[in-house]
Design a protein around this motif. Structure first.
Motif, short mmCIF file in Angstrom:
data_model
loop_
_atom_site.label_atom_id
_atom_site.label_comp_id
_atom_site.label_asym_id
_atom_site.label_seq_id
_atom_site.Cartn_x
_atom_site.Cartn_y
_atom_site.Cartn_z
N LEU A 61 46.56 101.92 60.61
CA LEU A 61 45.19 101.78 60.10
C LEU A 61 45.09 100.45 59.37
N GLU A 62 44.81 99.42 60.17
CA GLU A 62 44.95 98.04 59.71
C GLU A 62 43.95 97.63 58.64
N ASP A 63 42.84 98.38 58.50
CA ASP A 63 41.82 98.01 57.51
C ASP A 63 41.74 98.99 56.34
N MET A 64 42.74 99.87 56.23
CA MET A 64 42.66 100.92 55.20
C MET A 64 42.64 100.33 53.78
N VAL A 65 43.12 99.08 53.65
CA VAL A 65 43.10 98.39 52.35
C VAL A 65 41.69 98.23 51.79
N PHE A 66 40.68 98.26 52.67
CA PHE A 66 39.30 98.10 52.20
C PHE A 66 38.77 99.46 51.73
N ALA A 67 39.13 99.79 50.49
CA ALA A 67 38.92 101.14 49.94
C ALA A 67 37.47 101.45 49.58
N ALA A 68 36.58 100.49 49.84
CA ALA A 68 35.16 100.72 49.48
C ALA A 68 34.38 101.48 50.55
N ASN A 69 34.97 101.64 51.71
CA ASN A 69 34.16 102.02 52.87
C ASN A 69 34.22 103.47 53.36
N GLN A 70 35.30 104.17 53.08
CA GLN A 70 35.56 105.45 53.74
C GLN A 70 34.72 106.60 53.21
N VAL A 71 34.34 106.51 51.93
CA VAL A 71 33.46 107.53 51.34
C VAL A 71 32.52 106.82 50.35
N LEU A 116 25.85 113.44 60.44
CA LEU A 116 25.46 112.08 60.84
C LEU A 116 25.25 111.93 62.35
N GLY A 117 25.76 112.89 63.14
CA GLY A 117 25.57 112.79 64.58
C GLY A 117 26.08 111.46 65.10
N SER A 118 25.24 110.69 65.77
CA SER A 118 25.68 109.39 66.30
C SER A 118 25.35 108.26 65.32
N ASP A 119 24.90 108.61 64.12
CA ASP A 119 24.59 107.57 63.13
C ASP A 119 25.84 107.10 62.41
N TYR A 120 25.70 105.96 61.76
CA TYR A 120 26.81 105.41 60.98
C TYR A 120 26.39 105.23 59.53
N LEU A 121 27.40 105.38 58.65
CA LEU A 121 27.20 105.17 57.23
C LEU A 121 28.56 104.68 56.72
N GLU A 122 28.60 103.51 56.06
CA GLU A 122 29.90 102.91 55.73
C GLU A 122 30.16 102.82 54.22
N GLY A 123 29.91 103.90 53.52
CA GLY A 123 30.31 104.00 52.12
C GLY A 123 29.77 102.85 51.27
N HIS A 124 30.60 102.39 50.32
CA HIS A 124 30.14 101.36 49.40
C HIS A 124 30.06 99.98 50.03
N GLY A 125 30.40 99.86 51.32
CA GLY A 125 30.09 98.62 52.01
C GLY A 125 28.58 98.41 51.99
N ASP A 126 27.85 99.50 52.25
CA ASP A 126 26.39 99.43 52.34
C ASP A 126 25.66 100.18 51.23
N LEU A 127 26.36 100.99 50.45
CA LEU A 127 25.67 101.83 49.47
C LEU A 127 26.12 101.47 48.06
N LEU A 128 25.20 100.96 47.27
CA LEU A 128 25.57 100.54 45.91
C LEU A 128 24.69 101.22 44.87
N TRP A 129 25.32 101.71 43.83
CA TRP A 129 24.60 102.33 42.72
C TRP A 129 23.93 101.29 41.85
N HIS A 130 22.77 101.64 41.29
CA HIS A 130 22.28 100.89 40.15
C HIS A 130 23.28 101.17 39.03
N PRO A 131 23.58 100.19 38.16
CA PRO A 131 24.64 100.40 37.18
C PRO A 131 24.45 101.62 36.27
N ASP A 132 23.21 102.09 36.11
CA ASP A 132 23.01 103.29 35.27
C ASP A 132 22.95 104.58 36.11
N TRP A 133 23.38 104.51 37.36
CA TRP A 133 23.44 105.67 38.26
C TRP A 133 22.06 106.24 38.58
#
Ligand code: ARG
Length: 275
Positions: A61-71, A116-133
Motif C-alpha cells: 500500500l504505497e500511499d498509506m503514509v497519506f493518513a489524511a485520506n482514508q477516513v 457511497l455506491g459508485s461515488d467517491y469521498l476522500e476523507g480530509h483530502g477533500d473534507l475540512l472542518w471549520h476550526p470551531d467544528w
C-alpha cells in the motif's frame, strides 16, 4: 491536553503509478530520505505540543503514509467521536481504508458508513472542518464526486452539521487540502485559481479574512500546511506567506517533504488530527 495526531510510517512508500499530475514523471522515491523527512515531521509536531500516534504500514500500500485520506474524522455532541470511511478513487488506496477503520474502531470511534455506491469521498483530502467544528468544507471535482459530497451532507445534516460543497477546477489542486487551509476561526489561506467562480464566492462568505496564495505557492504545497498551537508547518516559505502568517500570529516552521511531493502530497496530507 496535547492534541493527538495520527501518522503512518512511510515503510512501503513508493511512486508506482500516476494518480495526480505531480506523479506524471514517476520520479523514484528515496525511501531512507522519506523516512528521515517523516521523522522530522513527527518531531516538529511534538515540538508544537502534539502527541503523535501511529498506524502500522501495510506492504503493497504505497500511499498509506497519506493518513489524511482514508477516513473523515469528526466529533459531535450527540454522536461523539466518529469516522466516515472513504471510498477512494484508486484501487490500492481503497485497500488502505479497512486498516484505518479498524484502528479507529478499536479506539471507540463510531463508524458512520455512507452508502457511497459508485461515488467517491476522500476523507480530509477533500473534507475540512471549520476550526470551531461548526461546519465542513467539501471539495469535489477530481477525487471526491459531487454526489459523494451530497451524501456526506445528508448524513451530517442529520447531526446538525452544515456541509459547504466547493467545486475544484485546477488539476494540480485535485484535493481541497492543497488550496484551502484554515488558520483560525476567522482567517483562511486559499489559492483562488483552484475554485469554480461560484464556489470561491461562497467560500469568501464564511471568513473574515481570506489570504490568497499565488499559483506557485499553492503548487508547492504552501497551502497544505499544518496549524498546531501557534505554529504553521510548511514545506517552503516565501516572504509573502511569512507576512500572512505573522498577521495571524503564527510562527512558520519549515519541514522538508520533497520525497512526498513526488507523490503529490505534503504535510497536511500526512496526518489526521483526532478530536
Ligand atoms: N499519491 C497520493 C494520491 O494521489 C497523494 C495523496 C495526497 N493527499 C492529500 N490529502 N492531498 O492519492
Amino acid at each position: 491536553m496535547a492534541k493527538q495526531v495520527l501518522l503512518c510510517p512511510p515503510a512501503y512508500f513508493e511512486v508506482v503509478d500516476q494518480k495526480n499530475p505531480y506523479m506524471s514523471e514517476m520520479i523514484p522515491v528515496d525511501r531512507e530520505k522519506a523516512q528521515r523527512q517523516w521523522q522530522t515531521l513527527c518531531s516538529a509536531l511534538e515540538q508544537a505540543g502534539c502527541q503523535v500516534e501511529t498506524i502500522a504500514p501495510a506492504p503493497g500500500l504505497e500511499d498509506m503514509v497519506f493518513a489524511a485520506n482514508q477516513v473523515f474524522v469528526g466529533f459531535h455532541e450527540k454522536a461523539g467521536k466518529f469516522v466516515v470511511p472513504s471510498r477512494m478513487v484508486h484501487g490500492s488506496r481503497q485497500r488502505e481504508v479497512p486498516f484505518y477503520v479498524d484502528w479507529f474502531r478499536k479506539r471507540g470511534f463510531k463508524i458512520i458508513d455512507l452508502d457511497l455506491g459508485s461515488d467517491y469521498l476522500e476523507g480530509h483530502g477533500d473534507l475540512l472542518w471549520h476550526p470551531d467544528w461548526s461546519r465542513i468544507y467539501a471539495g469535489y471535482g477530481f477525487r471526491s464526486t459531487q454526489t459523494g459530497v451530497e451524501k456526506l451532507r445528508d448524513a451530517m445534516t442529520k447531526l446538525g452539521i452544515p456541509v459547504v460543497p466547493l467545486r475544484l477546477v485546477d488539476p494540480y489542486c485535485y484535493h481541497l487540502d492543497t488550496c484551502f487551509c484554515p488558520l483560525n476561526s476567522e482567517a483562511v489561506l486559499v489559492y483562488p485559481g483552484a475554485y469554480a467562480a461560484e464556489s470561491l464566492a461562497t467560500l469568501r462568505g464564511f471568513w473574515k479574512r481570506v489570504h490568497e496564495l499565488t499559483a506557485d505557492e499553492a503548487h508547492k504545497f504552501m497551502g497544505n500546511g499544518i496549524v498546531a498551537n501557534g505554529s504553521y508547518l510548511t514545506p517552503y516559505l516565501t516572504p509573502h506567506l511569512e507576512s500572512i502568517l505573522r498577521q495571524e500570529g503564527l510562527t512558520p516552521v519549515v519541514v522538508d517533504t520533497s520525497e512526498f511531493e513526488k507523490s503529490g502530497g505534503s504535510l497536511f496530507c500526512m496526518k489526521a488530527f483526532l478530536p
